[in-house]
Write a protein that holds these residues in place. Structure first.
Motif, short mmCIF file in Angstrom:
data_model
loop_
_atom_site.label_atom_id
_atom_site.label_comp_id
_atom_site.label_asym_id
_atom_site.label_seq_id
_atom_site.Cartn_x
_atom_site.Cartn_y
_atom_site.Cartn_z
N VAL A 42 -6.59 2.29 3.07
CA VAL A 42 -6.17 0.93 2.69
C VAL A 42 -5.45 0.26 3.86
CG1 VAL A 42 -4.61 -0.39 1.18
CG2 VAL A 42 -6.06 1.41 0.21
N ILE A 43 -4.55 1.00 4.52
CA ILE A 43 -3.81 0.47 5.67
C ILE A 43 -4.79 0.09 6.79
CG2 ILE A 43 -2.15 1.04 7.51
CD1 ILE A 43 -0.70 0.81 4.89
N ARG A 44 -5.76 0.96 7.06
CA ARG A 44 -6.73 0.67 8.12
C ARG A 44 -7.59 -0.54 7.79
NH1 ARG A 44 -7.76 6.58 7.83
NH2 ARG A 44 -6.23 7.50 9.21
N ALA A 92 0.85 -1.21 0.00
CA ALA A 92 0.00 0.00 0.00
C ALA A 92 0.88 1.25 0.00
CB ALA A 92 -0.94 0.00 1.20
N ILE A 93 1.94 1.24 0.79
CA ILE A 93 2.86 2.38 0.85
C ILE A 93 3.57 2.54 -0.50
CG2 ILE A 93 4.99 3.25 1.92
CD1 ILE A 93 3.96 1.90 4.55
N ASN A 94 4.02 1.43 -1.08
CA ASN A 94 4.70 1.49 -2.37
C ASN A 94 3.77 2.00 -3.46
OD1 ASN A 94 7.06 0.55 -1.25
ND2 ASN A 94 6.71 -1.57 -1.82
N ALA A 95 2.51 1.58 -3.42
CA ALA A 95 1.53 2.06 -4.40
C ALA A 95 1.34 3.56 -4.27
CB ALA A 95 0.20 1.32 -4.23
N TYR A 96 1.28 4.05 -3.04
CA TYR A 96 1.14 5.49 -2.79
C TYR A 96 2.37 6.22 -3.33
CZ TYR A 96 1.00 9.92 -0.23
OH TYR A 96 1.02 11.25 0.11
N ASN A 97 3.53 5.68 -3.04
CA ASN A 97 4.78 6.28 -3.53
C ASN A 97 4.80 6.36 -5.05
OD1 ASN A 97 6.94 7.43 -2.23
ND2 ASN A 97 7.60 5.51 -1.31
N GLU A 98 4.35 5.29 -5.69
CA GLU A 98 4.32 5.25 -7.15
C GLU A 98 3.35 6.30 -7.71
OE1 GLU A 98 4.13 2.03 -10.68
OE2 GLU A 98 5.35 1.87 -8.88
N MET A 147 -4.64 11.54 -1.91
CA MET A 147 -4.01 10.24 -2.17
C MET A 147 -3.49 9.62 -0.87
SD MET A 147 -1.67 10.79 -5.51
CE MET A 147 -2.15 11.93 -6.77
N ALA A 148 -2.93 10.46 0.00
CA ALA A 148 -2.42 9.97 1.28
C ALA A 148 -3.55 9.41 2.12
CB ALA A 148 -1.70 11.09 2.03
N GLU A 149 -4.68 10.10 2.12
CA GLU A 149 -5.83 9.63 2.90
C GLU A 149 -6.33 8.29 2.37
OE1 GLU A 149 -7.85 9.31 6.01
OE2 GLU A 149 -6.58 11.06 5.82
N GLU A 160 -3.41 23.24 -5.37
CA GLU A 160 -4.26 22.20 -5.94
C GLU A 160 -3.54 20.84 -5.91
OE1 GLU A 160 -5.96 22.00 -10.25
OE2 GLU A 160 -6.45 23.96 -9.41
N ILE A 161 -2.26 20.85 -6.28
CA ILE A 161 -1.46 19.61 -6.28
C ILE A 161 -1.35 19.08 -4.85
CG2 ILE A 161 0.86 18.67 -6.65
CD1 ILE A 161 1.09 20.55 -9.08
N VAL A 162 -1.08 19.97 -3.89
CA VAL A 162 -0.97 19.55 -2.49
C VAL A 162 -2.27 18.92 -2.03
CG1 VAL A 162 -0.71 20.39 -0.12
CG2 VAL A 162 0.90 21.12 -1.87
N LYS A 163 -3.39 19.52 -2.42
CA LYS A 163 -4.70 18.97 -2.05
C LYS A 163 -4.86 17.56 -2.62
CE LYS A 163 -8.91 20.50 -3.41
NZ LYS A 163 -9.92 21.49 -3.74
#
Length: 182
Positions: free
Chosen positions: A124-126, A13-19, A117-119, A109-112
């Motif tokens: 997914v982690i939860r 899940a972390i790797n997918a987020y990183n990608e 994506m982080a949320e 906008e990008i930060v949002k």
């Protein structure tokens, strides 16, 4: 209880987020935005980096030099249809992708987007945590583990979850700083 499966799922899940983050355009030229762009090369969908050299000679420029000049138009079409927000500049030999300077509004906008994506990654982690705890509870119900072992398993799974979410937060902070300081 064996936690390796849960740990692997959380790492995925972390790797997918990183990608997903690597594909976000942050004002700097990053060849990763071309990862999902494919061209039709003799009837086969082929990634651009397999039919051309992709280089970043400057901070805001990607140069794509095909090994076979006949695919130049095909690459240009694929980039336009991929809608990555950059118009390719074809000079007959190479394609240049010039990244414009980001304005403050676009940065926010990008930060949002990356926070969203982080949320999603945290959800997914939860969900992985919930599945792990449910599995432990069913083992306890089937008398495969004691109540103390169940509590220990829940604590261990929670520690893994906290560590994974912390890692996602750390990645998010780093990317947010990168976007806001470009």
């Amino acid at each position: 209880m064996d936690y390796t499966n849960l740990k692997e799922k959380m790492e995925k899940a972390i790797n997918a987020y990183n990608e997903r983050l690597s594909e976000v355009r942050a004002g700097r030229a990053n060849p990763a935005i071309l990862n999902k762009v494919k061209i039709d090369y003799y009837g086969t969908p082929t990634p651009i980096n397999q039919v051309a050299g992709v280089s970043v000679p400057e901070a805001r420029l990607i140069v794509i030099q095909p090994w076979d000049a006949s695919v130049l138009k095909e690459i240009e079409k694929a980039i336009i249809s991929a809608d990555i927000g950059i118009n390719p500049n074809n000079d007959g030999k190479v394609i240049r992708l010039a990244f414009p300077e980001l304005n403050e509004e676009r940065r926010k906008e990008i930060v949002k987007d990356i926070k969203k994506m982080a949320e999603e990654a945290k959800v997914v982690i939860r969900n992985i945590r919930r599945d792990g705890i449910d599995e432990a509870k069913s083992k306890q119900k089937d008398s495969e583990m004691t109540e103390d072992e169940l509590k220990q398993a829940e604590n261990e799974i929670q520690k893994m979850t906290d560590k994974s979410i912390e890692e996602i937060e750390s990645i998010l902070d780093k990317k947010e700083k990168e976007v806001m300081s470009v």
